[in-house]
Design a protein around this motif. Sequence first.
Motif, PDB file in Angstrom:
ATOM      1  N   TRP A 230       0.811  -1.449   0.100  1.00  0.00           N
ATOM      2  CA  TRP A 230       0.254  -0.151  -0.307  1.00  0.00           C
ATOM      3  C   TRP A 230       1.029   0.981  -0.190  1.00  0.00           C
ATOM      4  N   ASP A 231       0.773   2.152  -0.977  1.00  0.00           N
ATOM      5  CA  ASP A 231       1.273   2.824  -1.436  1.00  0.00           C
ATOM      6  C   ASP A 231       3.257   2.773  -1.269  1.00  0.00           C
ATOM      7  N   SER A 232       3.587   2.090  -0.954  1.00  0.00           N
ATOM      8  CA  SER A 232       5.256   1.604  -0.726  1.00  0.00           C
ATOM      9  C   SER A 232       5.621   1.508  -1.689  1.00  0.00           C
ATOM     10  N   ILE A 233       5.426   0.595  -2.790  1.00  0.00           N
ATOM     11  CA  ILE A 233       6.255   0.388  -3.920  1.00  0.00           C
ATOM     12  C   ILE A 233       7.210   1.141  -4.960  1.00  0.00           C
ATOM     13  N   HIS A 234       6.507   2.672  -4.664  1.00  0.00           N
ATOM     14  CA  HIS A 234       7.871   3.481  -5.526  1.00  0.00           C
ATOM     15  C   HIS A 234       8.450   3.987  -4.227  1.00  0.00           C
ATOM     16  N   ASP A 235       8.116   3.602  -3.146  1.00  0.00           N
ATOM     17  CA  ASP A 235       9.897   4.376  -1.808  1.00  0.00           C
ATOM     18  C   ASP A 235      10.857   3.653  -2.228  1.00  0.00           C
ATOM     19  N   MET A 236      10.412   2.079  -2.692  1.00  0.00           N
ATOM     20  CA  MET A 236      11.821   1.082  -2.525  1.00  0.00           C
ATOM     21  C   MET A 236      12.633   1.901  -3.537  1.00  0.00           C
ATOM     22  N   ALA A 237      14.130   1.456  -2.908  1.00  0.00           N
ATOM     23  CA  ALA A 237      15.359   1.989  -3.635  1.00  0.00           C
ATOM     24  C   ALA A 237      15.122   0.958  -5.203  1.00  0.00           C
ATOM     25  N   GLN A 238      14.747   0.027  -5.141  1.00  0.00           N
ATOM     26  CA  GLN A 238      15.251  -1.105  -6.329  1.00  0.00           C
ATOM     27  C   GLN A 238      12.836  -1.779  -6.887  1.00  0.00           C
ATOM     28  N   PRO A 239      12.776  -0.628  -6.938  1.00  0.00           N
ATOM     29  CA  PRO A 239      11.550  -1.715  -7.355  1.00  0.00           C
ATOM     30  C   PRO A 239      11.123  -2.431  -7.964  1.00  0.00           C
ATOM     31  N   GLU A 240      12.111  -2.587  -9.028  1.00  0.00           N
ATOM     32  CA  GLU A 240      12.142  -3.969  -9.753  1.00  0.00           C
ATOM     33  C   GLU A 240      12.192  -5.405  -8.879  1.00  0.00           C
ATOM     34  N   VAL A 241      13.108  -4.844  -8.693  1.00  0.00           N
ATOM     35  CA  VAL A 241      14.013  -6.705  -7.412  1.00  0.00           C
ATOM     36  C   VAL A 241      12.733  -6.705  -6.168  1.00  0.00           C
ATOM     37  N   VAL A 242      12.326  -5.866  -5.633  1.00  0.00           N
ATOM     38  CA  VAL A 242      11.532  -6.063  -5.006  1.00  0.00           C
ATOM     39  C   VAL A 242      10.626  -7.376  -5.237  1.00  0.00           C
ATOM     40  N   LEU A 243       9.375  -6.257  -6.072  1.00  0.00           N
ATOM     41  CA  LEU A 243       8.955  -7.331  -7.164  1.00  0.00           C
ATOM     42  C   LEU A 243       8.655  -8.366  -7.414  1.00  0.00           C
ATOM     43  N   ASN A 244      10.016  -8.761  -8.156  1.00  0.00           N
ATOM     44  CA  ASN A 244      10.694  -9.579  -8.385  1.00  0.00           C
ATOM     45  C   ASN A 244      10.836 -11.276  -7.510  1.00  0.00           C
ATOM     46  N   LEU A 245      10.635 -10.205  -6.225  1.00  0.00           N
ATOM     47  CA  LEU A 245      11.016 -11.246  -4.539  1.00  0.00           C
ATOM     48  C   LEU A 245       9.213 -11.759  -4.435  1.00  0.00           C
ATOM     49  N   LEU A 246       8.613 -10.488  -4.301  1.00  0.00           N
ATOM     50  CA  LEU A 246       6.937 -10.703  -4.350  1.00  0.00           C
ATOM     51  C   LEU A 246       6.511 -11.774  -4.813  1.00  0.00           C
ATOM     52  N   HIS A 247       7.116 -11.851  -6.027  1.00  0.00           N
ATOM     53  CA  HIS A 247       6.440 -13.035  -7.216  1.00  0.00           C
ATOM     54  C   HIS A 247       7.095 -14.492  -6.529  1.00  0.00           C
ATOM     55  N   LYS A 248       8.133 -14.303  -6.656  1.00  0.00           N
ATOM     56  CA  LYS A 248       8.351 -16.011  -5.708  1.00  0.00           C
ATOM     57  C   LYS A 248       7.675 -16.309  -4.799  1.00  0.00           C
ATOM     58  N   CYS A 249       7.528 -14.983  -3.454  1.00  0.00           N
ATOM     59  CA  CYS A 249       7.026 -15.083  -2.914  1.00  0.00           C
ATOM     60  C   CYS A 249       5.583 -15.283  -2.096  1.00  0.00           C
ATOM     61  N   LEU A 250       4.679 -15.372  -3.697  1.00  0.00           N
ATOM     62  CA  LEU A 250       2.666 -15.789  -3.496  1.00  0.00           C
ATOM     63  C   LEU A 250       2.226 -16.612  -3.801  1.00  0.00           C
ATOM     64  N   SER A 251       1.834 -17.503  -3.287  1.00  0.00           N
ATOM     65  CA  SER A 251       1.695 -18.853  -3.613  1.00  0.00           C
ATOM     66  C   SER A 251       0.963 -19.057  -5.397  1.00  0.00           C
ATOM     67  N   ASN A 252       0.886 -20.110  -5.714  1.00  0.00           N
ATOM     68  CA  ASN A 252       0.758 -20.234  -7.316  1.00  0.00           C
ATOM     69  C   ASN A 252      -0.928 -19.573  -7.159  1.00  0.00           C
ATOM     70  N   ASN A 253      -2.053 -19.595  -5.947  1.00  0.00           N
ATOM     71  CA  ASN A 253      -3.258 -19.076  -6.021  1.00  0.00           C
ATOM     72  C   ASN A 253      -3.931 -18.043  -5.690  1.00  0.00           C
ATOM     73  N   GLY A 254      -2.009 -17.028  -5.245  1.00  0.00           N
ATOM     74  CA  GLY A 254      -2.419 -16.052  -4.029  1.00  0.00           C
ATOM     75  C   GLY A 254      -2.602 -15.161  -5.166  1.00  0.00           C
ATOM     76  N   ARG A 255      -3.565 -13.884  -4.204  1.00  0.00           N
ATOM     77  CA  ARG A 255      -3.433 -12.500  -5.070  1.00  0.00           C
ATOM     78  C   ARG A 255      -2.808 -11.203  -4.339  1.00  0.00           C
ATOM     79  N   MET A 256      -1.772 -10.510  -5.392  1.00  0.00           N
ATOM     80  CA  MET A 256      -1.361  -9.274  -5.033  1.00  0.00           C
ATOM     81  C   MET A 256      -2.005  -8.178  -5.227  1.00  0.00           C
TER      82      MET A 256
END
Length: 395
Positions: free
Chosen positions: A287-313
């Motif tokens: 929530w209003d946090s991705i844009h503050d990250m130093a490296q949003p692309e790296v963070v989103l890659n990590l989140l993709h790995k952390c999400l379950s196969n049927n999960g939602r973000m």
Amino acid sequence: MAHASVSPLDNGQVTGGNELPASIPTPPPPNMGPSPPGLEKENIELFGFRMGQTVNSGFLLLSIAMGRETGLFDALANFTEPKTSKEIAEATGLKERYIREWLGAMVTGQIVESNETSTRFLLPPHRAAFLRTGGFGEEMTLLAAALPMQCSVFDKVLNCFKEDGPRGVPYKHYCGFQKFMNACSSAWWNRHLISDFIPSMPEVQEMLEKGIDVLDLGCGSGGASILLAERFPKSTFIAIDISDDAINTAKSTVTEKKLTNVTFLKMDALEMPEEKWQGKFGYVLAWDSIHDMAQPEVVLNLLHKCLSNNGRMTVMEVNAHSEIAQNVNMPFASTFYTNSLMHCMTVSLAFEDGQGFGNMYGRQKLMALLQLTGFNDIQTSVPNMSFNCHFLCSK
């Protein structure tokens, strides 16, 4: 309240993190104010008049912030008849001389009304309903109160403009920022998070009811996670933030409420334990946090790995276009660009490898980044009475 509508976006091919997809339907901006008038016939006199109004409004905002922080708006809202500055001072325990000067700004700013001799003052009921704590204008007064906080780092941001100046201003210099963000976000969460935002995602609500692991990224003082943990006791919540103050505040609240299904961790998003959390979370909230990250692309890659196969973000970001020229008619666009300049962009750039996305990165570029990092079936909506655009993603 009506649930926010969700409409699918065009999932076109994306060739790079900074390129825009060819065509993305644009959610309408929140109806928060009138568009500016046409300026095609403006001359120097008219521009000067407009600048004068802008400067005057800027100074008035400081007094509005003072009214919120001192509790003067709340005090005036409780009066049913005009009061003298002395009576207001006695009721609030504040100094009469300061109140009298503040009232000068409020009367000339057409917020408080006075008699002809300027000895008695009244906040009209409709304005009181807007300005008091928890009132209809809670978000507006909170934005006003953010101005003094931003001013405290003005010289530091000014120095960043210089070619040989620092890259950015670190979080540690923003005293009171976490308190402000928590108040600002909670004003919306308390009204909408449980009542209509979660119900607008039936599949997510069903998973939360049955019990899943949830990650709250950039949780601040934990307002959203605490509300969700109370509402969905079968689910388990892990909330992370880089701020010691925010996490400590969240932990204190959890202790007071005796919640056992939510854990707060001080953690940089880039340090999320990839192996331990791989496929763990059925729902991720950013929530209003991705844009503050130093490296949003790296963070989103990590989140993709952390999400379950049927999960939602859920990714919530300011409902702006990625091109500046397309935001001319966006309500409060200048406020968000300035806030980004004074905080969001510069705290990201303060990291050695920070990319400085800023909070006006925009829908189109965010969509491209989500697709680039592997998310699909991305749906977008404008939540009820929100400045944000909601991106609901799956793996």
